[in-house]
Design a protein around this motif. Structure first.
Motif, short mmCIF file in Angstrom:
data_model
loop_
_atom_site.label_atom_id
_atom_site.label_comp_id
_atom_site.label_asym_id
_atom_site.label_seq_id
_atom_site.Cartn_x
_atom_site.Cartn_y
_atom_site.Cartn_z
N GLN A 122 0.82 -1.22 0.00
CA GLN A 122 0.00 0.00 0.00
C GLN A 122 0.85 1.27 0.00
N ASP A 123 2.09 1.19 0.50
CA ASP A 123 2.97 2.36 0.50
C ASP A 123 3.98 2.33 -0.64
N ARG A 124 4.02 1.23 -1.41
CA ARG A 124 5.00 1.03 -2.48
C ARG A 124 6.42 1.06 -1.93
N ASP A 125 6.62 0.46 -0.76
CA ASP A 125 7.91 0.47 -0.08
C ASP A 125 8.56 -0.90 -0.10
N HIS A 126 9.88 -0.89 -0.17
CA HIS A 126 10.70 -2.08 -0.04
C HIS A 126 11.49 -1.91 1.26
N TYR A 127 11.39 -2.89 2.16
CA TYR A 127 12.09 -2.84 3.44
C TYR A 127 13.27 -3.79 3.40
N LEU A 128 14.42 -3.33 3.85
CA LEU A 128 15.58 -4.18 4.00
C LEU A 128 16.02 -4.07 5.46
N ILE A 129 15.80 -5.14 6.20
CA ILE A 129 16.20 -5.21 7.60
C ILE A 129 17.63 -5.72 7.62
N TYR A 130 18.52 -5.04 8.36
CA TYR A 130 19.94 -5.42 8.31
C TYR A 130 20.66 -5.08 9.62
N PRO A 131 21.78 -5.79 9.88
CA PRO A 131 22.61 -5.45 11.04
C PRO A 131 23.61 -4.36 10.64
N SER A 132 23.67 -3.29 11.38
CA SER A 132 24.62 -2.23 11.06
C SER A 132 26.03 -2.70 11.44
N THR A 133 27.02 -1.95 11.00
CA THR A 133 28.41 -2.31 11.23
C THR A 133 28.68 -2.54 12.72
N GLY A 134 29.29 -3.68 13.02
CA GLY A 134 29.63 -4.02 14.40
C GLY A 134 28.52 -4.71 15.17
N GLN A 135 27.36 -4.93 14.56
CA GLN A 135 26.23 -5.56 15.24
C GLN A 135 26.08 -7.01 14.79
N ASP A 136 25.66 -7.88 15.70
CA ASP A 136 25.44 -9.27 15.33
C ASP A 136 23.95 -9.60 15.25
N GLN A 137 23.09 -8.58 15.35
CA GLN A 137 21.65 -8.72 15.16
C GLN A 137 21.16 -7.54 14.32
N SER A 138 20.09 -7.77 13.59
CA SER A 138 19.53 -6.69 12.76
C SER A 138 19.00 -5.58 13.65
N ASP A 139 19.40 -4.37 13.34
CA ASP A 139 18.99 -3.23 14.16
C ASP A 139 18.56 -2.02 13.33
N ARG A 140 18.58 -2.13 12.02
CA ARG A 140 18.21 -1.02 11.14
C ARG A 140 17.31 -1.51 10.02
N ILE A 141 16.58 -0.56 9.42
CA ILE A 141 15.74 -0.86 8.26
C ILE A 141 15.98 0.22 7.22
N LEU A 142 16.35 -0.21 6.02
CA LEU A 142 16.44 0.69 4.88
C LEU A 142 15.11 0.59 4.15
N VAL A 143 14.40 1.70 4.05
CA VAL A 143 13.10 1.73 3.37
C VAL A 143 13.29 2.49 2.06
#
Length: 167
Positions: A122-143
């Protein structure tokens, strides 16, 4: 250089590489397959003797994120440490021209397997969930928004996303 491989009858088609298939997704009637350095399309030929053809899309760009591939509006996005790429099943190009070093600088290179892609139609968005540098778990989302061709980054710790139906 285009390279095709064929399966005769009930035969097997091998991708001529020593790496495993990292990710894949359907785009129209084709199955797009991504190894670390290459992209391939498995196409139905309609021929009884050779029912499937495996065509190389690109010989230098693939994916290293098993869950970082998504198809939206007949275009498949995928992710590698060398950049984000997009394909229509025939040709492949970089999709991160506004963020050319995003994969290299922003995502923890040893944790590409934690990247997860999804879309919000509905928003025409693509979400990419990812771990930022130095992280071992996903903590950011690139929309990334398809209609407006823009992006934003959120600091929200998620590991996956999907649709659900309330009954």
């Amino acid at each position: 250089v285009s390279q095709s491989r064929y399966a005769y009858g009930a035969g097997v088609i091998d991708i001529p590489t020593s790496t495993f298939i990292c990710s894949g997704d359907f785009n129209r009637d084709d199955l797009l397959l991504f190894v670390q350095q290459e992209s391939w399309a498995l196409k139905y030929s309609g021929n009884d003797a050779i029912p499937f053809v495996l065509d190389r899309i690109d010989g230098s760009r693939g994916s290293e994120a098993p869950y970082g591939t998504i198809t939206y509006l007949n275009r498949t996005n995928t992710l590698s440490p060398y950049g984000m790429v997009i394909t229509d099943g025939y040709s492949l190009e970089r999709s991160d021209d506004k963020l050319p070093e995003f994969s290299f600088n922003e995502i923890d290179s040893s944790n590409f397997r934690l990247c997860f892609a999804g879309s919000v139609d509905q928003d025409r968005d693509h979400y990419l969930i990812y771990p930022s540098t130095g992280q071992d778990q996903s903590d950011r989302i690139l929309v990334t928004n398809y209609e407006e061709d823009n992006f934003s980054i959120y600091r929200i710790p998620l590991s996956c996303m999907g649709n659900f139906i309330v009954s």
